[in-house]
Design a protein around this motif. Structure first.
Motif, mmCIF file in Angstrom:
data_model
loop_
_atom_site.group_PDB
_atom_site.id
_atom_site.type_symbol
_atom_site.label_atom_id
_atom_site.label_comp_id
_atom_site.label_asym_id
_atom_site.label_seq_id
_atom_site.Cartn_x
_atom_site.Cartn_y
_atom_site.Cartn_z
ATOM 1 N N ASN A 87 0.827 -1.213 0.000
ATOM 2 C CA ASN A 87 0.000 0.000 0.000
ATOM 3 C C ASN A 87 0.859 1.260 0.000
ATOM 4 O O ASN A 87 0.450 2.293 -0.532
ATOM 5 C CB ASN A 87 -0.933 0.002 1.213
ATOM 6 C CG ASN A 87 -2.003 -1.066 1.123
ATOM 7 O OD1 ASN A 87 -2.452 -1.412 0.031
ATOM 8 N ND2 ASN A 87 -2.422 -1.599 2.266
ATOM 9 N N ASP A 88 2.041 1.170 0.619
ATOM 10 C CA ASP A 88 2.942 2.330 0.648
ATOM 11 C C ASP A 88 3.384 2.710 -0.760
ATOM 12 O O ASP A 88 3.457 3.900 -1.105
ATOM 13 C CB ASP A 88 4.172 2.027 1.512
ATOM 14 C CG ASP A 88 3.833 1.955 2.997
ATOM 15 O OD1 ASP A 88 2.783 2.502 3.378
ATOM 16 O OD2 ASP A 88 4.613 1.360 3.750
ATOM 17 N N ILE A 89 3.692 1.688 -1.576
ATOM 18 C CA ILE A 89 4.126 1.962 -2.948
ATOM 19 C C ILE A 89 2.974 2.562 -3.755
ATOM 20 O O ILE A 89 3.160 3.537 -4.494
ATOM 21 C CB ILE A 89 4.636 0.676 -3.615
ATOM 22 C CG1 ILE A 89 5.955 0.233 -2.972
ATOM 23 C CG2 ILE A 89 4.824 0.883 -5.120
ATOM 24 C CD1 ILE A 89 6.512 -1.050 -3.525
ATOM 25 N N GLU A 93 0.657 9.900 -5.015
ATOM 26 C CA GLU A 93 1.134 11.208 -4.563
ATOM 27 C C GLU A 93 2.105 11.827 -5.546
ATOM 28 O O GLU A 93 2.096 13.034 -5.775
ATOM 29 C CB GLU A 93 1.805 11.068 -3.186
ATOM 30 C CG GLU A 93 0.830 10.739 -2.060
ATOM 31 C CD GLU A 93 1.549 10.493 -0.737
ATOM 32 O OE1 GLU A 93 2.793 10.378 -0.752
ATOM 33 O OE2 GLU A 93 0.861 10.415 0.307
ATOM 34 N N ASN A 94 2.954 10.999 -6.136
ATOM 35 C CA ASN A 94 3.991 11.505 -7.035
ATOM 36 C C ASN A 94 3.574 11.529 -8.495
ATOM 37 O O ASN A 94 4.319 12.028 -9.344
ATOM 38 C CB ASN A 94 5.261 10.655 -6.897
ATOM 39 C CG ASN A 94 5.821 10.671 -5.493
ATOM 40 O OD1 ASN A 94 5.631 11.631 -4.753
ATOM 41 N ND2 ASN A 94 6.513 9.600 -5.110
#
Length: 207
Positions: free
Chosen positions: A121-123, A129-130
């Motif tokens: 989920n972090d990726i 976001e990016n």
């Protein structure tokens, strides 16, 4: 007046081709108090793997691009500017569709495998976001899914970057003036799109 409503009813059953996928997400069967078999609700789904279809479309357009290019080269030798103009546009249109179809095939392949690859989920959050480019996401999923070595991942990422750059040029064209470019095989300077989507580019990307 004849009522022909029955003529509009589809034939019974589902017509399957050899490239269709069959699924039954809902199915139940039981036995009632009299020992009779009872079949409950049955849901039938179908699917089509779009990857081979888009690859086939891409290949067909590539062959058309090659034919247009051959006509262009013959017209160049004959110094027939009218035919040069005609075949130059044909090569451009077919080359653009070749590259577009290849990019869609890759997207379809990515869609088919990403559900089987575990991505943290972090990726995913960082991607959102990016605004991570599509080709980078696809390369990452392929790397994880197939445990690919770093050098192979770099080559895949480089190839995907080129394909999606050309796709973006076709999908998001700017109707504005830009410096012309050299069509190498024709050895003439013209609009940059004729150079970008010529047979040489389409062949490299398709293969």
């Amino acid at each position: 007046m004849t009522d022909n409503r029955d003529d509009t009813r589809p034939d019974p059953g589902i017509f399957f081709t050899n490239k269709m996928i069959f699924a039954m997400p809902e199915f139940s069967i039981g036995i009632d108090e009299n020992g009779q078999t009872k079949i409950g609700h049955v849901a039938i789904h179908t699917a089509i793997n779009m990857v081979p279809h888009w690859l086939d479309i891409s290949l067909r357009h590539l062959l058309n691009t090659e034919q247009s290019h051959d006509g262009l080269m013959q017209s160049k030798n004959e110094k027939n500017n009218t035919n040069i103009s005609r075949y130059l546009e044909d090569e451009f249109r077919n080359g653009m569709q070749t590259i577009m179809s290849s990019a869609i095939a890759i997207d379809a392949y990515y869609s088919a495998i990403k559900g089987h690859v575990e991505i943290s989920n972090d990726i995913i959050k960082k991607w959102r976001e990016n605004g991570t480019a599509r080709y980078k996401q696809i390369a990452h999923v392929i790397a994880i899914g197939f445990n690919a070595e770093n050098f192979l991942v770099k080559n895949i990422r480089r190839a995907l970057k080129d394909i999606f750059r050309y796709r973006d040029l076709a999908v998001h064209p700017e109707f504005s003036s830009a410096p012309p470019a050299l069509h190498v095989e024709l050895n003439k300077v013209s609009d940059w799109r004729y150079a970008a989507f010529r047979f040489a580019s389409a062949k490299i990307i398709n293969w």
